[in-house]
Design an enzyme around this catalytic site. Structure first.
Site, PDB file in Angstrom:
ATOM      1  N   LYS A  22      45.540  53.703  64.165  1.00 51.72           N
ATOM      2  CA  LYS A  22      46.624  53.191  63.313  1.00 51.72           C
ATOM      3  C   LYS A  22      46.802  51.691  63.493  1.00 51.72           C
ATOM      4  CE  LYS A  22      51.097  53.527  64.741  1.00 51.72           C
ATOM      5  NZ  LYS A  22      51.909  52.301  64.701  1.00 51.72           N
ATOM      6  N   ASN A  23      46.876  51.247  64.744  1.00 48.73           N
ATOM      7  CA  ASN A  23      47.230  49.851  64.980  1.00 48.73           C
ATOM      8  C   ASN A  23      46.079  48.883  64.726  1.00 48.73           C
ATOM      9  OD1 ASN A  23      49.802  50.607  65.461  1.00 48.73           O
ATOM     10  ND2 ASN A  23      49.711  50.413  67.702  1.00 48.73           N
ATOM     11  N   CYS A 126      64.431  47.450  66.137  1.00 48.83           N
ATOM     12  CA  CYS A 126      63.988  48.828  65.936  1.00 48.83           C
ATOM     13  C   CYS A 126      64.335  49.614  67.191  1.00 48.83           C
ATOM     14  CB  CYS A 126      62.505  48.894  65.629  1.00 48.83           C
ATOM     15  SG  CYS A 126      61.479  48.600  67.035  1.00 48.83           S
ATOM     16  N   ARG A 131      62.688  43.054  69.298  1.00 59.25           N
ATOM     17  CA  ARG A 131      61.441  42.639  68.665  1.00 59.25           C
ATOM     18  C   ARG A 131      61.574  41.414  67.744  1.00 59.25           C
ATOM     19  NH1 ARG A 131      58.318  48.021  66.892  1.00 59.25           N
ATOM     20  NH2 ARG A 131      56.427  46.863  67.386  1.00 59.25           N
ATOM     21  N   ASP A 316      52.337  51.953  74.738  1.00 62.64           N
ATOM     22  CA  ASP A 316      52.259  53.076  73.787  1.00 62.64           C
ATOM     23  C   ASP A 316      51.836  54.387  74.452  1.00 62.64           C
ATOM     24  OD1 ASP A 316      53.036  51.351  71.824  1.00 62.64           O
ATOM     25  OD2 ASP A 316      51.067  51.141  70.895  1.00 62.64           O
ATOM     26  N   ARG A 408      53.853  59.268  61.327  1.00 63.08           N
ATOM     27  CA  ARG A 408      53.527  57.849  61.205  1.00 63.08           C
ATOM     28  C   ARG A 408      52.249  57.502  61.961  1.00 63.08           C
ATOM     29  NH1 ARG A 408      57.817  53.995  63.135  1.00 63.08           N
ATOM     30  NH2 ARG A 408      56.118  52.653  62.490  1.00 63.08           N
TER      31      ARG A 408
END
Ligand code: EPZ
Length: 429
Positions: A22-23, A126, A131, A316, A408
């Site tokens: 994803k990233n 968030c 952030r 993560d 997500r």
């Protein structure tokens, strides 16, 4: 709203194909704004964040085409998607779209580089922390942009185009590195970016940009040197395998016991986490197909760790490792050094029976804990998946609510775990 019900008690055995990251996918998609020619991305995962970003890119005028089903290198059906920003018709990224996904702010880099103007909604805070975007703005300003903040938007312009600069980030940031890197590919002259993030996803973006005609050297190091070019052309690029998905399933197997091949995984991208698993007593074997993770009946050992930018232990994977340490025989300490509020899973793990105390930015876990199923929910993607893997060993049913967080970032989560013997299903309500 859907929820996921996990019935604990089964070992995991079999094969889990690792999806595209994803990233890496998100910045690669954003890079398509830099060229009028098509960027074809292979191995794009089916994820809600990818769909959100497609909406943002199409608003700028990007056409996209999903090609027919393909089998990728590990036998899985990754998607090939072609993105073409032949003409950018709108240089504004509105609040309604950016507020759904923080990384969409990153369009500011390519828009400024190619169009010399951009108006992008500030992403806001968030669930995992405040952030800020100060380093994005500082690096773009150093490249010659004038940026004002008005009505919640960053309004940027560089009338004569961006100009190369020697810039040092005052802190390591993945997003700010992605953005400054993309922006400087089209700047006049040479740019040197220092104290860059070294995450493998940055290298993936840099390699793709070079395939598009950029001139980037120093890939994989903290200093990137970019010789600006007038324009970038089309390219075809395969998204690298997801190291966070890999680490998550490795920890799931470590929790339940069993023997699973993580097919297509790239061990070099998560060396720190794998070494930690070995210290905890997990079997890790690199094969030419990927990574084999095993655990027999032996007790897990407690291991302390703190999150750090790559090549350190990734934030993560912090929540998932905490779930794992609830099974270890003794006390472990996990320190979160990247985000100030990334412990939302702690109270939910405690609801499952975990013994965890928070001491500032350190969680102290006293294992082994007896976990029992409960209703839980989490406010971010990695926290949610930590509850799923805890549910795999909890006694009875664990219901994880707010499944949209999982969608997500984890492709075919239930299918992949079910194929290895887990009892897990999605329930619509
Ligand atoms: C990326 O976020 C990832 N997102 C995150 O993945 C990941 O947790 C994070 O990097 C750290 O590895 C994507 O790649 C899409 P940062 P990013 O800028 O780029 C501070 C997931 O679950 N900072 O490296 O937003 C910031 O507040 C996610 O997939 C500033 O102070 O993270 C943080 O404390 C969530 N000023 C630290 O730097 C700035 O201008 C590192 O954040 C920018 C960042």
């Amino acid at each position: 709203m859907d929820s996921i019900v996990v019935t604990g008690g089964n070992k995991l055995n079999g094969v889990i194909p690792i999806s595209g990251a994803k990233n890496a996918t998100l910045p690669l998609m954003i890079a398509s704004l830099l060229s009028s020619q098509p960027l074809i991305l292979q191995n794009v995962p089916h994820l809600a964040d990818v769909e959100s970003l497609i909406r943002i890119l199409t608003n700028h005028g990007v056409d996209y085409r999903v090609e027919g089903k393909r089998r990728n290198h590990n036998g899985q059906q990754g998607r090939n998607i072609s993105f073409r920003a032949e003409e950018i018709v709108d240089t504004t990224a509105p609040y309604e779209l950016v507020s759904k996904m923080r990384a969409s702010f990153w369009v500011i880099g390519p828009l400024l580089a190619r169009m010399h103007v951009a108006k992008v909604s500030l992403p806001g805070g968030c669930a995992i922390g405040t952030r800020p975007v100060d380093m994005f703005l500082e690096s773009l300003t150093a490249l010659g942009a004038k940026i004002e903040i008005e009505n919640g938007y960053a309004i940027a312009e560089a009338p004569g185009g961006l100009v190369g600069v020697d810039f040092t980030f005052n802190k390591v940031s993945v997003g700010a590195t992605h953005v400054a890197l993309m922006a400087s590919t089209l700047a006049k002259g040479k740019t040197i970016l220092r104290n860059c993030a070294r995450e493998p996803e940055i290298g993936d973006l840099a390699n793709c940009l070079n395939a598009m005609g950029a001139k980037i050297s120093g890939i994989g190091s903290g200093t990137l040197t970019i010789e600006g070019v007038k324009e970038l052309h089309g390219a075809t690029h395969t998204v690298l395998p997801d190291r966070i998905e890999t680490g998550t399933y490795a920890m799931a197997v470590a929790m339940t016991g069993g023997d699973v091949l993580l097919k297509g995984a790239r061990p070099d991208d998560l060396r720190f986490a794998l070494d930690l698993l070995v210290k905890a007593g997990v079997g890790i074997e690199e094969t030419n197909e990927g990574l084999r993770v095993t655990r027999n009946g032996a007790a897990l050992k407690p291991v302390d760790v703190g999150t750090e930018p790559f090549p350190g232990f990734p934030t993560d994977l912090q929540a998932q490792f905490m779930a794992l340490m609830t099974m270890a025989d003794g006390e472990s300490r996990i320190t979160e050094n990247i985000f100030e509020n990334r412990f939302m899973h702690v109270q939910e793990l405690v609801r499952l029976g975990a013994n965890i105390d928070l001491e500032g930015k350190t969680a102290v876990i006293k294992g082994p804990c007896v976990l029992t199923g409960a209703q839980v929910m989490a406010t971010d993607l990695r926290a949610s998946v930590s509850l799923v893997i805890a549910g795999l060993v909890a006694d009875g049913d664990t219901t994880v609510n707010r499944v949209y967080h999982l969608d997500r970032g984890f492709e075919h989560l239930e299918e992949k775990l079910t194929a290895c013997g887990a009892k897990i299903e999605r329930v619509s309500s």
